[in-house]
Design a protein around this motif. Structure first.
Motif, mmCIF file in Angstrom:
data_model
loop_
_atom_site.group_PDB
_atom_site.id
_atom_site.type_symbol
_atom_site.label_atom_id
_atom_site.label_comp_id
_atom_site.label_asym_id
_atom_site.label_seq_id
_atom_site.Cartn_x
_atom_site.Cartn_y
_atom_site.Cartn_z
ATOM 1 N N ALA A 97 0.834 -1.207 0.000
ATOM 2 C CA ALA A 97 0.000 0.000 0.000
ATOM 3 C C ALA A 97 0.866 1.253 0.000
ATOM 4 O O ALA A 97 0.536 2.243 -0.678
ATOM 5 N N THR A 98 1.966 1.245 0.744
ATOM 6 C CA THR A 98 2.856 2.401 0.783
ATOM 7 C C THR A 98 3.493 2.643 -0.583
ATOM 8 O O THR A 98 3.514 3.778 -1.089
ATOM 9 N N LEU A 99 4.004 1.586 -1.193
ATOM 10 C CA LEU A 99 4.662 1.723 -2.486
ATOM 11 C C LEU A 99 3.694 2.229 -3.559
ATOM 12 O O LEU A 99 3.950 3.241 -4.227
ATOM 13 N N LEU A 100 2.586 1.529 -3.718
ATOM 14 C CA LEU A 100 1.638 1.912 -4.756
ATOM 15 C C LEU A 100 0.942 3.235 -4.434
ATOM 16 O O LEU A 100 0.642 4.020 -5.338
ATOM 17 N N GLY A 101 0.687 3.483 -3.150
ATOM 18 C CA GLY A 101 0.031 4.742 -2.773
ATOM 19 C C GLY A 101 0.900 5.948 -3.063
ATOM 20 O O GLY A 101 0.407 6.976 -3.564
ATOM 21 N N ILE A 102 2.205 5.845 -2.780
ATOM 22 C CA ILE A 102 3.104 6.971 -3.040
ATOM 23 C C ILE A 102 3.288 7.185 -4.536
ATOM 24 O O ILE A 102 3.162 8.310 -5.044
ATOM 25 N N VAL A 103 3.581 6.106 -5.268
ATOM 26 C CA VAL A 103 3.843 6.235 -6.709
ATOM 27 C C VAL A 103 2.614 6.759 -7.434
ATOM 28 O O VAL A 103 2.688 7.734 -8.209
ATOM 29 N N VAL A 165 -1.304 12.635 -3.079
ATOM 30 C CA VAL A 165 -1.895 13.556 -4.054
ATOM 31 C C VAL A 165 -1.908 14.980 -3.503
ATOM 32 O O VAL A 165 -1.541 15.940 -4.194
ATOM 33 N N ALA A 166 -2.320 15.120 -2.240
ATOM 34 C CA ALA A 166 -2.362 16.454 -1.630
ATOM 35 C C ALA A 166 -0.969 17.063 -1.528
ATOM 36 O O ALA A 166 -0.787 18.259 -1.771
ATOM 37 N N GLY A 167 0.029 16.248 -1.173
ATOM 38 C CA GLY A 167 1.384 16.761 -1.071
ATOM 39 C C GLY A 167 1.942 17.194 -2.402
ATOM 40 O O GLY A 167 2.600 18.246 -2.510
ATOM 41 N N ALA A 168 1.692 16.408 -3.460
ATOM 42 C CA ALA A 168 2.167 16.785 -4.790
ATOM 43 C C ALA A 168 1.433 18.009 -5.311
ATOM 44 O O ALA A 168 2.030 18.885 -5.944
ATOM 45 N N HIS A 169 0.149 18.084 -5.037
ATOM 46 C CA HIS A 169 -0.647 19.212 -5.507
ATOM 47 C C HIS A 169 -0.267 20.504 -4.790
ATOM 48 O O HIS A 169 -0.432 21.600 -5.352
ATOM 49 N N ALA A 170 0.241 20.399 -3.546
ATOM 50 C CA ALA A 170 0.587 21.587 -2.767
ATOM 51 C C ALA A 170 1.960 22.150 -3.110
ATOM 52 O O ALA A 170 2.376 23.161 -2.521
ATOM 53 N N LEU A 171 2.680 21.520 -4.037
ATOM 54 C CA LEU A 171 4.013 22.009 -4.406
ATOM 55 C C LEU A 171 3.912 23.418 -4.989
ATOM 56 O O LEU A 171 3.080 23.688 -5.862
ATOM 57 N N GLU A 172 4.751 24.322 -4.503
ATOM 58 C CA GLU A 172 4.690 25.704 -4.958
ATOM 59 C C GLU A 172 5.072 25.812 -6.433
ATOM 60 O O GLU A 172 5.912 25.066 -6.929
ATOM 61 N N GLN A 173 4.470 26.776 -7.102
ATOM 62 C CA GLN A 173 4.677 26.930 -8.541
ATOM 63 C C GLN A 173 6.119 27.273 -8.876
ATOM 64 O O GLN A 173 6.636 26.866 -9.923
ATOM 65 N N ARG A 174 6.812 27.981 -7.988
ATOM 66 C CA ARG A 174 8.187 28.374 -8.296
ATOM 67 C C ARG A 174 9.104 27.156 -8.413
ATOM 68 O O ARG A 174 10.049 27.158 -9.198
ATOM 69 N N TYR A 175 8.822 26.109 -7.654
ATOM 70 C CA TYR A 175 9.617 24.893 -7.778
ATOM 71 C C TYR A 175 9.320 24.186 -9.101
ATOM 72 O O TYR A 175 10.226 23.612 -9.722
ATOM 73 N N ARG A 176 8.090 24.230 -9.521
ATOM 74 C CA ARG A 176 7.750 23.649 -10.820
ATOM 75 C C ARG A 176 8.463 24.411 -11.942
ATOM 76 O O ARG A 176 9.008 23.813 -12.870
ATOM 77 N N VAL A 202 2.950 12.553 2.955
ATOM 78 C CA VAL A 202 3.042 11.110 2.794
ATOM 79 C C VAL A 202 3.139 10.423 4.151
ATOM 80 O O VAL A 202 2.460 9.411 4.405
ATOM 81 N N PHE A 203 3.954 10.958 5.041
ATOM 82 C CA PHE A 203 4.091 10.339 6.366
ATOM 83 C C PHE A 203 2.800 10.457 7.165
ATOM 84 O O PHE A 203 2.475 9.559 7.961
ATOM 85 N N THR A 204 2.062 11.537 6.975
ATOM 86 C CA THR A 204 0.753 11.636 7.621
ATOM 87 C C THR A 204 -0.171 10.527 7.139
ATOM 88 O O THR A 204 -0.853 9.870 7.931
ATOM 89 N N GLY A 205 -0.190 10.316 5.829
ATOM 90 C CA GLY A 205 -0.999 9.227 5.292
ATOM 91 C C GLY A 205 -0.528 7.861 5.755
ATOM 92 O O GLY A 205 -1.347 6.972 6.023
ATOM 93 N N MET A 206 0.784 7.674 5.871
ATOM 94 C CA MET A 206 1.309 6.391 6.340
ATOM 95 C C MET A 206 0.911 6.124 7.787
ATOM 96 O O MET A 206 0.618 4.976 8.160
ATOM 97 N N ALA A 207 0.909 7.159 8.623
ATOM 98 C CA ALA A 207 0.508 6.976 10.021
ATOM 99 C C ALA A 207 -0.957 6.556 10.106
ATOM 100 O O ALA A 207 -1.319 5.638 10.856
ATOM 101 N N VAL A 208 -1.810 7.228 9.335
ATOM 102 C CA VAL A 208 -3.231 6.852 9.321
ATOM 103 C C VAL A 208 -3.394 5.448 8.753
ATOM 104 O O VAL A 208 -4.151 4.623 9.282
ATOM 105 N N GLY A 209 -2.672 5.159 7.667
ATOM 106 C CA GLY A 209 -2.769 3.843 7.056
ATOM 107 C C GLY A 209 -2.286 2.727 7.964
ATOM 108 O O GLY A 209 -2.866 1.631 7.983
#
Length: 275
Positions: A97-103, A165-176, A202-209
């Motif tokens: 779940a961790t591997l597939l969830g992160i990727v 998904v939330a972590g990737a979506h929250a990436l600031e535009q300047r880094y992109r 991701v670690f927040t999701g892993m703790a809940v998972g």
């Protein structure tokens, strides 16, 4: 610099005591230790009082702490064997779940098109309680262990996926923009930019998972397992051996606490820049 020196040289007004600006003394290690165990001490005392003074008959549903401790000590070999059996279900399910969830989460979180395709499905499938899959998984999959691993996987996957998904979506535009200017390939962009930025989510999701994994593991073992922590509790509950049943519950809580503590240690070590 001159403005800073002038601010330093300002006198404290007489109406404000100098001591009021000083923080109180930090609690020592003994104070911190007492604060950490105070709730447990209160619960232990309440447990002891209830077991002694409540008239529950010769075979009380709430055995005393001393009787439970003796039952726990006698059951340690069986509990250890149950722990090993449970880990053979928990570790593969949670790791997959961790591997597939992160990727998949990072991939979907960095693509607006994939978000439009997959997020509506995730909003429908994610909230479905994984326990409803247990009878169906037992009927479809060839062994109980595979069905239990599947249920643990489902329970851990959605929190990890959604937080990735939330972590990737929250990436600031300047880094992109910087990644685009540097000409990073998609794989390099995901590995060097998106993944580190999304790690707190991701670690927040892993703790809940992981918490869900232990819950679902115990529930799954109640259905058809021949060994495991959930099976231990159910077996002695069926025979009304309540000291061993309570000992199994406490032992399962201890194993869960140790696993969550280990994950939190990995999180703090990985997210060193957040200290």
């Amino acid at each position: 610099m001159s403005d800073f020196i002038a601010l330093v040289d300002l006198q404290v007004p007489a109406a404000v005591p100098a001591a009021s600006a000083e923080p109180g003394p930090a609690p020592g290690w003994l104070g911190r230790a007492l604060a950490s165990v105070s709730v447990w001490i209160v619960l232990l005392l309440a447990w002891w009082v209830a077991s002694v003074h409540l008239p529950l008959g010769d075979n009380p549903l709430l055995p005393s702490p001393l009787i439970t401790a003796r039952a726990l000590w006698e059951s340690l070999p069986e509990l250890w064997a149950g722990t090993l059996s449970s880990l053979t279900i928990l570790i593969p399910g949670f790791a997959l779940a961790t591997l597939l969830g992160i990727v998949s989460g990072l991939t979907v979180g960095t693509s607006a098109r994939l978000q439009r395709i997959f997020l509506p499905f995730a909003k429908v499938a994610g909230p479905v309680p994984p326990t409803v899959y247990i009878p169906y998984a037992i009927a479809i999959l060839p062994t109980f262990k595979l069905s239990a691993i599947f249920v643990v996987f489902i329970g851990a996957f959605w929190p990890i996926f959604q937080n990735a998904v939330a972590g990737a979506h929250a990436l600031e535009q300047r880094y992109r923009d910087n990644a685009r200017i540097l000409g990073l390939t998609r794989f390099e962009y995901q590995r060097r930019v998106v993944f580190p930025a999304a790690l707190p989510h991701v670690f927040t999701g892993m703790a809940v998972g992981l918490a869900f994994s232990f819950i679902l593991l115990t529930v799954a073992e109640l259905f058809g397992a021949n060994a495991g922590l959930g099976r231990f509790v159910q077996y002695y509950a069926d025979f009304a051996d309540y000291p061993k049943m309570v000992a199994g519950i406490l032992y399962t809580g201890l194993v869960t606490f140790l696993a969550m503590t280990l994950l939190d240690g990995v999180r703090r070590r990985s997210l060193f820049w957040l200290k």
